[in-house]
Design an enzyme around this catalytic site. Sequence first.
Site, mmCIF file in Angstrom:
data_model
loop_
_atom_site.group_PDB
_atom_site.id
_atom_site.type_symbol
_atom_site.label_atom_id
_atom_site.label_comp_id
_atom_site.label_asym_id
_atom_site.label_seq_id
_atom_site.Cartn_x
_atom_site.Cartn_y
_atom_site.Cartn_z
ATOM 1 N N SER A 186 0.871 -1.166 0.000
ATOM 2 C CA SER A 186 0.000 0.000 0.000
ATOM 3 C C SER A 186 0.908 1.216 0.000
ATOM 4 O O SER A 186 2.116 1.098 0.222
ATOM 5 C CB SER A 186 -0.849 -0.046 1.282
ATOM 6 O OG SER A 186 -1.451 1.197 1.533
ATOM 7 N N ARG A 187 0.302 2.404 -0.182
ATOM 8 C CA ARG A 187 1.106 3.618 -0.031
ATOM 9 C C ARG A 187 1.296 3.926 1.452
ATOM 10 O O ARG A 187 1.977 4.864 1.808
ATOM 11 C CB ARG A 187 0.404 4.798 -0.714
ATOM 12 C CG ARG A 187 0.345 4.688 -2.218
ATOM 13 C CD ARG A 187 -0.645 5.686 -2.772
ATOM 14 N NE ARG A 187 -1.980 5.449 -2.242
ATOM 15 C CZ ARG A 187 -3.017 6.262 -2.395
ATOM 16 N NH1 ARG A 187 -2.871 7.365 -3.081
ATOM 17 N NH2 ARG A 187 -4.185 5.951 -1.891
ATOM 18 N N TYR B 108 5.055 0.544 -2.644
ATOM 19 C CA TYR B 108 4.868 -0.386 -3.776
ATOM 20 C C TYR B 108 6.207 -0.917 -4.302
ATOM 21 O O TYR B 108 6.322 -2.060 -4.716
ATOM 22 C CB TYR B 108 4.133 0.313 -4.924
ATOM 23 C CG TYR B 108 2.700 0.709 -4.618
ATOM 24 C CD1 TYR B 108 1.902 -0.042 -3.765
ATOM 25 C CD2 TYR B 108 2.139 1.835 -5.213
ATOM 26 C CE1 TYR B 108 0.578 0.315 -3.507
ATOM 27 C CE2 TYR B 108 0.820 2.196 -4.957
ATOM 28 C CZ TYR B 108 0.045 1.434 -4.107
ATOM 29 O OH TYR B 108 -1.251 1.772 -3.858
ATOM 30 N N HIS C 226 -1.755 2.439 -13.603
ATOM 31 C CA HIS C 226 -1.440 1.089 -14.107
ATOM 32 C C HIS C 226 -0.095 1.038 -14.836
ATOM 33 O O HIS C 226 0.716 0.140 -14.611
ATOM 34 C CB HIS C 226 -2.543 0.601 -15.063
ATOM 35 C CG HIS C 226 -3.831 0.280 -14.360
ATOM 36 N ND1 HIS C 226 -4.961 -0.160 -15.022
ATOM 37 C CD2 HIS C 226 -4.192 0.346 -13.054
ATOM 38 C CE1 HIS C 226 -5.936 -0.366 -14.153
ATOM 39 N NE2 HIS C 226 -5.501 -0.044 -12.958
ATOM 40 N N LYS D 164 -8.175 -3.851 -15.468
ATOM 41 C CA LYS D 164 -8.754 -3.130 -16.588
ATOM 42 C C LYS D 164 -9.134 -1.728 -16.147
ATOM 43 O O LYS D 164 -9.373 -1.549 -14.946
ATOM 44 C CB LYS D 164 -9.967 -3.861 -17.175
ATOM 45 C CG LYS D 164 -10.966 -4.452 -16.195
ATOM 46 C CD LYS D 164 -11.632 -3.614 -15.144
ATOM 47 C CE LYS D 164 -12.442 -2.430 -15.469
ATOM 48 N NZ LYS D 164 -13.102 -1.791 -14.303
ATOM 49 N N ARG E 209 -12.927 8.330 -7.542
ATOM 50 C CA ARG E 209 -12.112 8.055 -8.735
ATOM 51 C C ARG E 209 -12.957 7.981 -10.016
ATOM 52 O O ARG E 209 -12.495 8.341 -11.099
ATOM 53 C CB ARG E 209 -11.250 6.799 -8.547
ATOM 54 C CG ARG E 209 -11.953 5.486 -8.618
ATOM 55 C CD ARG E 209 -10.988 4.285 -8.736
ATOM 56 N NE ARG E 209 -11.732 3.042 -8.767
ATOM 57 C CZ ARG E 209 -12.268 2.522 -9.863
ATOM 58 N NH1 ARG E 209 -12.127 3.124 -11.022
ATOM 59 N NH2 ARG E 209 -12.954 1.400 -9.812
ATOM 60 N N ASP F 68 -14.015 2.658 -17.189
ATOM 61 C CA ASP F 68 -14.247 1.796 -16.037
ATOM 62 C C ASP F 68 -15.167 0.622 -16.351
ATOM 63 O O ASP F 68 -14.844 -0.522 -16.041
ATOM 64 C CB ASP F 68 -14.819 2.585 -14.853
ATOM 65 C CG ASP F 68 -14.633 1.803 -13.567
ATOM 66 O OD1 ASP F 68 -13.499 1.746 -13.081
ATOM 67 O OD2 ASP F 68 -15.598 1.193 -13.073
HETATM 68 N N1 LIG Z 1 -12.019 -6.596 -12.463
HETATM 69 C C1 LIG Z 1 -12.982 -6.018 -11.779
HETATM 70 O O1 LIG Z 1 -14.066 -6.572 -11.566
HETATM 71 C C2 LIG Z 1 -12.760 -4.662 -11.197
HETATM 72 C C3 LIG Z 1 -13.643 -4.167 -10.237
HETATM 73 C C4 LIG Z 1 -13.369 -2.932 -9.665
HETATM 74 C C5 LIG Z 1 -12.274 -2.202 -10.080
HETATM 75 N N2 LIG Z 1 -11.443 -2.712 -11.038
HETATM 76 C C6 LIG Z 1 -10.254 -1.946 -11.471
HETATM 77 O O2 LIG Z 1 -9.297 -1.993 -10.420
HETATM 78 C C7 LIG Z 1 -8.660 -0.732 -10.264
HETATM 79 C C8 LIG Z 1 -8.866 -0.281 -8.818
HETATM 80 O O3 LIG Z 1 -10.229 -0.092 -8.590
HETATM 81 P P1 LIG Z 1 -10.872 -0.170 -7.110
HETATM 82 O O4 LIG Z 1 -12.346 -0.140 -7.316
HETATM 83 O O5 LIG Z 1 -10.288 -1.282 -6.360
HETATM 84 O O6 LIG Z 1 -10.400 1.229 -6.553
HETATM 85 P P2 LIG Z 1 -10.269 1.657 -5.033
HETATM 86 O O7 LIG Z 1 -11.211 0.892 -4.183
HETATM 87 O O8 LIG Z 1 -10.314 3.128 -5.036
HETATM 88 O O9 LIG Z 1 -8.798 1.172 -4.644
HETATM 89 C C9 LIG Z 1 -7.674 1.590 -5.350
HETATM 90 C C10 LIG Z 1 -6.455 1.414 -4.476
HETATM 91 O O10 LIG Z 1 -5.340 1.860 -5.234
HETATM 92 C C11 LIG Z 1 -4.382 2.430 -4.379
HETATM 93 N N3 LIG Z 1 -3.918 3.691 -4.986
HETATM 94 C C12 LIG Z 1 -2.707 3.885 -5.530
HETATM 95 N N4 LIG Z 1 -2.579 5.104 -6.037
HETATM 96 C C13 LIG Z 1 -3.735 5.732 -5.784
HETATM 97 C C14 LIG Z 1 -4.197 7.039 -6.041
HETATM 98 N N5 LIG Z 1 -3.441 7.961 -6.660
HETATM 99 N N6 LIG Z 1 -5.454 7.353 -5.652
HETATM 100 C C15 LIG Z 1 -6.229 6.455 -5.036
HETATM 101 N N7 LIG Z 1 -5.830 5.189 -4.761
HETATM 102 C C16 LIG Z 1 -4.590 4.829 -5.126
HETATM 103 C C17 LIG Z 1 -5.026 2.618 -3.021
HETATM 104 O O11 LIG Z 1 -4.433 1.661 -2.174
HETATM 105 P P3 LIG Z 1 -3.406 2.137 -1.055
HETATM 106 O O12 LIG Z 1 -3.978 3.413 -0.515
HETATM 107 O O13 LIG Z 1 -3.446 1.034 -0.077
HETATM 108 O O14 LIG Z 1 -2.085 2.329 -1.694
HETATM 109 C C18 LIG Z 1 -6.478 2.247 -3.212
HETATM 110 O O15 LIG Z 1 -6.999 1.530 -2.142
HETATM 111 C C19 LIG Z 1 -9.272 0.192 -11.306
HETATM 112 O O16 LIG Z 1 -8.415 0.283 -12.413
HETATM 113 C C20 LIG Z 1 -10.572 -0.485 -11.698
HETATM 114 O O17 LIG Z 1 -10.945 -0.281 -13.047
HETATM 115 C C21 LIG Z 1 -11.664 -3.920 -11.580
#
Ligand SMILES: NC(=O)c1ccc[n+]([C@@H]2O[C@H](COP(=O)([O-])OP(=O)(O)OC[C@H]3O[C@@H](n4cnc5c(N)ncnc54)[C@H](OP(=O)(O)O)[C@@H]3O)[C@@H](O)[C@H]2O)c1
Length: 353
Positions: free
Chosen positions: A57-58, A79, A100, A118, A186, A199
Amino acid sequence: MYNNCIVILYDNIITVLKGMNIMKKIRWGILGTGSIATIFAKALKSMEDCTLAAVASRNDIRAKEFADKFEIAKSYGDYKKLAEDPDIDVVYVAVPHTEHKKMARLCMRNKKAVLCEKPFTINSRDTEEIINMAKEHKVFLMEAMWSKFLPANLRVKEWIKEGKIGKVLHIKASFGFRLEYDPTHRLYNPSLGGGALLDVGVYPISYTTFLLDKAPDKIISSALIGASNVDEQNVIVFQYNDSLFANLSSAIAAEIGDDALIVGDKGIIRVNKFWMANSAKLYDNNNKCIEEYKEPFKANGYEYEAAEVNRCLREGLLESPLNPLQDTLSNMKLMDEIRSSWGLVYPQEYEDN
Ligand SMILES: NC(=O)c1ccc[n+]([C@@H]2O[C@H](COP(=O)([O-])OP(=O)(O)OC[C@H]3O[C@@H](n4cnc5c(N)ncnc54)[C@H](OP(=O)(O)O)[C@@H]3O)[C@@H](O)[C@H]2O)c1
């Protein structure tokens, strides 16, 4: 004496199998501790041929909390440290879209295989860059388009290939929900690659190209760009010269559902929640259901893409034949074309120029 010989023989067999990578547990690391990282961690924990060895995590505390929750041996508040850990084989990149490319590059520089969420990147230029880097460093790279590995969707593709619905005439697929407007979230934040297309629109687009194995000949589309300058809703028509239309839509500000319909001249396939499908139904032209596929997930559905990564790594493959990098690139190019027709540019793209 006899027993000792058996033990030595057994140990030798295990050593040989380990040497052949057959017995080796693939060691996963996760970058990010958000919603999809949590879901994917659950899938990895359900699998026997791999371990979830580290999370980063950060922030130290968030990493530690995540590690405690999933009984992960190592947690990093940075990271880079996870990317440099020699005891990690593959890294799952689960951070916002705009991060990414940077994270994939960091991992590949450290010779790690990468499964990247993705949309792969925010545009095709960045996708091309990381694909080239994977080739240069000879590391495995794949987009985490998990829907392509779901058994129900593989069955749908088989039905089409077997001609069960005849000639495909029309595909209708949508994916959209209503999230109250919040410019800091986001999904509404252009600095984090917000908007429906990247998204969730990526799902109907990749589903269509996955089922048809080809890109469209013509695209018509329109978007409602909201106050924070991201697409809150969009409609996209793919036209294929051989008289086939795909009617695709996505939204982050309107509950438009997430079902798919594949219409042929001999029948119809209906897939509820196509992006996370565990069932599909095949109908004849009299609307009679003639076949149904239904199978609960072993875990939560994300185990299928993880299993494909494990398989590819064991076989020494640098990309998955089920989700080739060329398909990811081609879909990213389609999204570039669509976004360019709306004039939607992300801040990072201005900075790049
Ligand atoms: N395959 C699927 O079904 C699916 C579903 C949802 C999302 N996704 C994809 O997965 C990615 C993450 O989505 P999510 O819904 O998990 O997002 P999220 O809940 O906001 O989590 C993103 C994580 O990324 C880290 N991070 C690193 N740099 C960041 C920044 N500048 N701003 C905010 N967070 C940052 C944070 O972790 P730390 O704070 O711990 O570093 C945060 O917890 C996206 O690209 C999304 O399209 C895929």
